[in-house]
Design a protein around this motif. Structure first.
Motif, short mmCIF file in Angstrom:
data_model
loop_
_atom_site.label_atom_id
_atom_site.label_comp_id
_atom_site.label_asym_id
_atom_site.label_seq_id
_atom_site.Cartn_x
_atom_site.Cartn_y
_atom_site.Cartn_z
N PRO A 198 -15.32 -21.04 34.65
CA PRO A 198 -16.10 -21.30 35.87
C PRO A 198 -16.20 -23.15 35.58
N LEU A 199 -16.07 -23.53 37.12
CA LEU A 199 -16.00 -24.89 36.76
C LEU A 199 -17.55 -25.97 37.17
N VAL A 200 -17.02 -27.14 36.09
CA VAL A 200 -18.05 -27.76 36.47
C VAL A 200 -18.32 -28.29 37.92
N ARG A 201 -19.90 -28.49 38.09
CA ARG A 201 -20.02 -28.42 39.17
C ARG A 201 -21.22 -29.38 39.28
N GLU A 202 -21.78 -30.38 40.45
CA GLU A 202 -22.35 -31.86 40.56
C GLU A 202 -23.31 -31.26 41.88
N SER A 203 -24.59 -31.17 41.67
CA SER A 203 -25.17 -30.65 42.92
C SER A 203 -27.04 -31.33 41.57
N VAL B 10 -23.66 -24.16 45.19
CA VAL B 10 -24.14 -23.46 45.70
C VAL B 10 -22.57 -22.41 46.38
N GLN B 11 -22.07 -23.07 46.40
CA GLN B 11 -20.91 -22.30 46.28
C GLN B 11 -20.48 -21.15 45.56
N ASP B 12 -20.28 -21.22 44.15
CA ASP B 12 -20.32 -20.38 42.83
C ASP B 12 -21.76 -18.91 43.14
N LEU B 13 -22.69 -19.72 43.68
CA LEU B 13 -23.46 -18.85 44.14
C LEU B 13 -23.60 -17.46 45.39
N GLN B 14 -22.68 -18.47 45.82
CA GLN B 14 -22.38 -17.72 47.00
C GLN B 14 -20.72 -17.12 47.18
N LYS B 15 -20.45 -16.96 46.15
CA LYS B 15 -19.02 -16.02 45.57
C LYS B 15 -19.60 -14.88 45.01
N GLN C 216 -26.20 -33.99 39.03
CA GLN C 216 -26.63 -33.00 38.29
C GLN C 216 -25.63 -32.33 37.59
N LYS C 217 -25.14 -32.36 36.28
CA LYS C 217 -24.10 -31.13 36.32
C LYS C 217 -24.29 -30.17 35.35
N LEU C 218 -23.33 -28.76 35.90
CA LEU C 218 -23.85 -27.54 35.70
C LEU C 218 -22.64 -27.07 36.18
N ILE C 219 -22.25 -25.47 35.00
CA ILE C 219 -21.53 -24.81 35.51
C ILE C 219 -22.50 -22.97 35.63
N MET C 220 -22.14 -22.65 36.60
CA MET C 220 -22.54 -21.25 37.02
C MET C 220 -21.54 -20.67 36.74
N SER D 66 -26.02 -19.83 33.96
CA SER D 66 -25.87 -21.24 34.29
C SER D 66 -26.09 -22.06 32.92
N TYR D 67 -25.29 -23.32 33.09
CA TYR D 67 -25.47 -23.63 31.73
C TYR D 67 -25.19 -25.04 32.34
N ILE D 68 -26.51 -26.03 32.37
CA ILE D 68 -27.30 -26.80 32.83
C ILE D 68 -26.97 -28.39 32.03
#
Length: 398
Positions: free
Chosen positions: A38-43, A189-194, A222-226, A347-349
């Motif tokens: 998983p990639l670290v995302r900023e949402s 959002v891209q991870d949920l789309q995928k 806000q950083k998280l991985i999904m 997800s991990y937030i």
């Protein structure tokens, strides 16, 4: 007598074939599934703590969708609130919005009339996960437990809520429904789309290469991985986080049936001085799942783990707090079905302010729950202990 023996022999053969199918299906999954990276995302995330707030926000975003609506739920009922969403999906499809809806095959409670209405309006509805040979019984036992909504690739939802009146506390059998859900904007959002499109491709056997589903999105703070799981790798991710805990660990789950490795990790954490709290429902929504948890409580209570039973409604939250430095929030329970069988969204937030919001909800629920004591635990009736034995025998499938 001879006929009875033949019937018994046939039943035993059938059970053996089912068991073999399940084991081979599990083995095939282990061999073929790719490890998650998983990639670290900023949402930008909004925590939704009631079913009414979840549905209010969801219907607003559905109403304003202009290009597409992607929706996946484990349970979708066409009761009062479900009918409102069905009518809105029908309206959006007639307006030219591409609406794709997936529901788990056992959780789909949409009538034939409503299915026909949706199809006529242009809504694409499919049941998931798809069944096929080989390993039919293994795939039949897999549930698509994800709850995902994406509108125009800009805003998305995931968490514990399904679609139905009970999730708004309108079913007297369950009463007040406790759950957590997240509304998200930003590149997560891209991870949920995928995740959604991968499931859609599995059902339709059609690949989506449209770049418009993955537009460049303004990152949040806000950083998280999904990541989705299909019965693999979630246990390893949870173990990695549990083994890193130094001070406190809080587990909120609807079902508590941990694996052997998970139990060992929890006991080892108490030996490191980690304070562990577990909150789960006092009442159950499925047969034997409550009883299946009790055999684990003896060693946990003796190790100093605090166990709380939420009794003011039904507790469906799926969250874990790791030292208040990280938080799990998703669709997976702390049980073997989530770890090894179901299709889950996780997800991990790592945003501490957002973690505080999750912690405040769980701390409040703990404060109004009943703490299980060793004395109370040891006073379980013989009938309850018998149900524990039965539940333990089938705990892998509960």
């Amino acid at each position: 007598m001879v006929y009875a023996l033949i019937i018994i022999a046939l039943l035993l053969i059938l059970l053996g074939l089912v068991w073999l199918d399940f084991r081979l299906g599990r083995r095939s999954l282990i061999i073929n599934e790719e490890p998650i990276e998983p990639l670290v995302r900023e949402s930008r995330m909004q925590l939704l703590t009631t079913g009414d707030h979840f549905v209010e926000c969801l219907m607003q975003d559905l109403f304003h969708a202009e290009k597409h609506i992607h929706m996946l739920f484990y349970i979708f009922r066409d009761d009062h609130i479900g009918q409102k969403i069905i009518d809105l999906l029908e309206l959006k499809a007639k307006q030219g919005v591409k609406v794709r809806l997936m529901v788990d095959m056992f959780g789909c409670k949409i009538s034939f009339r409503n299915k026909r209405k949706l199809k006529k309006a242009g809504v694409k509805l499919h049941l998931t996960p798809p069944l096929s040979f080989p390993y039919f019984f293994f795939k039949l036992n897999q549930r698509n437990h994800r709850k995902i909504v994406i509108c125009d690739s800009k805003v998305a939802y995931f968490g514990g809520y399904n679609i139905g009146d009970e999730y708004l506390g309108r079913d007297p059998k369950f009463g007040r429904w406790r759950d957590l859900h997240i509304r998200m904007q930003g590149n997560g959002v891209q991870d949920l789309q995928k995740s959604f499109l991968n499931d859609w491709e599995d059902v339709c056997h059609k690949s989506f290469e449209d770049a418009s589903f993955y537009p460049a999105l303004q990152p949040g703070t806000q950083k998280l991985i999904m990541f989705p799981t299909n019965g693999l790798f979630l246990e390893e991710q949870q173990l990695k986080h549990i083994e890193a805990v130094k001070h406190s660990l809080t587990i909120a789950t609807a079902y508590f049936i941990p694996s052997e490795r998970m139990m060992k990790a929890l006991i080892q954490a108490t030996k490191r001085g980690v304070q562990i709290k577990i909150i789960l429902p006092k009442k159950s929504d499925h047969p034997l799942v409550r009883e299946a948890a009790f055999p684990y409580f003896d060693s946990l209570l003796r190790s100093g783990v605090q166990i709380y039973q939420y009794y003011r409604g039904f507790f469906h939250t799926k969250a874990i707090l790791f030292d208040h430095d990280a938080a799990y929030l998703g669709t997976a329970n702390f049980d073997k079905r989530s770890f090894f069988i179901n299709l889950e969204q996780n997800s991990y937030i790592y945003d501490k302010d957002f973690i505080k919001l999750i912690a405040a909800e769980i701390d409040y629920d703990i404060s109004i729950s009943h703490q299980l004591t060793m004395e109370e635990y040891q006073k379980r009736s013989l009938y309850f202990r018998l149900k524990e034995k039965i539940a333990s025998a089938v705990s892998d499938f509960l």
